[in-house]
Scaffold this motif. Structure first.
Motif, PDB file in Angstrom:
ATOM      1  N   GLU A 145       0.799  -1.282  -0.200  1.00  0.00           N
ATOM      2  CA  GLU A 145      -0.140  -0.122  -0.185  1.00  0.00           C
ATOM      3  C   GLU A 145       0.756   1.071   0.095  1.00  0.00           C
ATOM      4  O   GLU A 145       0.330   2.360  -0.485  1.00  0.00           O
ATOM      5  N   ILE A 146       1.964   1.222   0.619  1.00  0.00           N
ATOM      6  CA  ILE A 146       2.988   2.402   0.598  1.00  0.00           C
ATOM      7  C   ILE A 146       3.313   2.556  -0.929  1.00  0.00           C
ATOM      8  O   ILE A 146       3.321   3.546  -1.555  1.00  0.00           O
ATOM      9  N   GLU A 147       3.725   1.292  -1.662  1.00  0.00           N
ATOM     10  CA  GLU A 147       4.094   1.447  -3.120  1.00  0.00           C
ATOM     11  C   GLU A 147       3.092   1.967  -3.928  1.00  0.00           C
ATOM     12  O   GLU A 147       2.987   2.733  -4.802  1.00  0.00           O
TER      13      GLU A 147
ATOM     14  N   SER B  76       7.380  10.963   0.196  1.00  0.00           N
ATOM     15  CA  SER B  76       8.404  10.170   0.631  1.00  0.00           C
ATOM     16  C   SER B  76       8.054   9.439   1.788  1.00  0.00           C
ATOM     17  O   SER B  76       8.040   9.903   3.031  1.00  0.00           O
ATOM     18  N   ILE B  77       7.772   8.124   1.702  1.00  0.00           N
ATOM     19  CA  ILE B  77       7.428   7.291   2.876  1.00  0.00           C
ATOM     20  C   ILE B  77       8.441   5.922   2.801  1.00  0.00           C
ATOM     21  O   ILE B  77       8.847   5.315   1.862  1.00  0.00           O
ATOM     22  N   THR B  78       8.836   5.702   3.970  1.00  0.00           N
ATOM     23  CA  THR B  78       9.823   4.608   4.025  1.00  0.00           C
ATOM     24  C   THR B  78       9.059   3.421   4.833  1.00  0.00           C
ATOM     25  O   THR B  78       8.122   3.640   5.493  1.00  0.00           O
ATOM     26  N   PHE B  79       9.740   2.165   4.527  1.00  0.00           N
ATOM     27  CA  PHE B  79       8.896   1.081   5.256  1.00  0.00           C
ATOM     28  C   PHE B  79      10.128   0.343   5.831  1.00  0.00           C
ATOM     29  O   PHE B  79      11.215   0.270   5.299  1.00  0.00           O
TER      30      PHE B  79
ATOM     31  N   SER C 285       6.883  -0.684  10.344  1.00  0.00           N
ATOM     32  CA  SER C 285       6.497   0.974  10.362  1.00  0.00           C
ATOM     33  C   SER C 285       6.791   1.617   9.045  1.00  0.00           C
ATOM     34  O   SER C 285       7.223   1.091   8.063  1.00  0.00           O
ATOM     35  N   MET C 286       5.963   2.420   8.954  1.00  0.00           N
ATOM     36  CA  MET C 286       6.040   3.435   7.816  1.00  0.00           C
ATOM     37  C   MET C 286       6.319   4.873   8.161  1.00  0.00           C
ATOM     38  O   MET C 286       5.639   5.209   9.235  1.00  0.00           O
ATOM     39  N   LYS C 287       6.963   5.521   7.397  1.00  0.00           N
ATOM     40  CA  LYS C 287       7.491   6.942   7.931  1.00  0.00           C
ATOM     41  C   LYS C 287       7.422   7.741   6.745  1.00  0.00           C
ATOM     42  O   LYS C 287       7.884   7.711   5.969  1.00  0.00           O
ATOM     43  N   ASN C 288       6.829   9.090   7.083  1.00  0.00           N
ATOM     44  CA  ASN C 288       6.576   9.974   6.128  1.00  0.00           C
ATOM     45  C   ASN C 288       8.074  11.055   6.399  1.00  0.00           C
ATOM     46  O   ASN C 288       7.953  11.587   7.534  1.00  0.00           O
ATOM     47  N   THR C 289       9.070  10.877   5.575  1.00  0.00           N
ATOM     48  CA  THR C 289      10.093  11.559   5.852  1.00  0.00           C
ATOM     49  C   THR C 289      10.103  13.077   5.759  1.00  0.00           C
ATOM     50  O   THR C 289      11.007  13.823   5.819  1.00  0.00           O
ATOM     51  N   GLN C 290       9.005  13.466   4.968  1.00  0.00           N
ATOM     52  CA  GLN C 290       8.806  14.961   5.139  1.00  0.00           C
ATOM     53  C   GLN C 290       8.336  15.643   6.205  1.00  0.00           C
ATOM     54  O   GLN C 290       8.522  16.801   6.514  1.00  0.00           O
TER      55      GLN C 290
ATOM     56  N   LEU D 253      -5.166   5.407   6.409  1.00  0.00           N
ATOM     57  CA  LEU D 253      -4.042   5.712   7.415  1.00  0.00           C
ATOM     58  C   LEU D 253      -3.125   6.649   6.592  1.00  0.00           C
ATOM     59  O   LEU D 253      -2.712   7.485   7.136  1.00  0.00           O
ATOM     60  N   ILE D 254      -2.720   6.356   5.544  1.00  0.00           N
ATOM     61  CA  ILE D 254      -1.623   7.052   4.550  1.00  0.00           C
ATOM     62  C   ILE D 254      -2.013   8.559   4.222  1.00  0.00           C
ATOM     63  O   ILE D 254      -1.322   9.389   4.736  1.00  0.00           O
ATOM     64  N   LYS D 255      -3.262   8.316   3.697  1.00  0.00           N
ATOM     65  CA  LYS D 255      -3.583   9.765   3.372  1.00  0.00           C
ATOM     66  C   LYS D 255      -4.197  10.794   4.281  1.00  0.00           C
ATOM     67  O   LYS D 255      -3.822  12.005   4.258  1.00  0.00           O
TER      68      LYS D 255
END
Length: 101
Positions: free
Chosen positions: A15-17, A27-30, A39-44, A93-95
């Motif tokens: 779902e991140i992809e 910019s999201i890391t997994f 975990s997923m992180k919004n690096t911004q 969750l992402i949006k």
């Protein structure tokens, strides 16, 4: 439906992809931890979700916590039945929380 830690990892990373394919400016890391949480992180904006698959009695759930910025204390902790943790829930969750706040 999430039945294993691997299912959880696959759904979150997929779902991140999917989100990044539609929003290349994001910019999201997994990451997967040694304890099988992921975990997923919004690096911004440094918002981060941590997810854990667990059994509580006869129920299987996905627990999650949202951390904002560098605050070591989560601002939101919750869990959801494993059947409800799906593509749509992840996109919300992402949006709305990882990117939108």
């Amino acid at each position: 439906m999430i039945k294993t830690h691997e299912d959880l990892h696959q759904l979150v990373s997929t779902e991140i992809e999917r989100y990044l394919a539609e929003h290349p400016e994001a910019s999201i890391t997994f990451e997967v931890a040694e304890n099988n949480s992921c975990s997923m992180k919004n690096t911004q904006n440094d918002h981060k979700f941590v997810f854990l698959f667990a059994r509580f009695g006869d129920e299987y759930k996905v627990g999650f916590a949202l951390y904002k910025g560098y605050d070591p204390n989560p601002c939101w902790i919750d869990d959801i039945e494993h059947e409800g943790f799906d593509q749509n829930f992840m996109q919300i969750l992402i949006k709305e929380h990882l990117i939108g706040e």
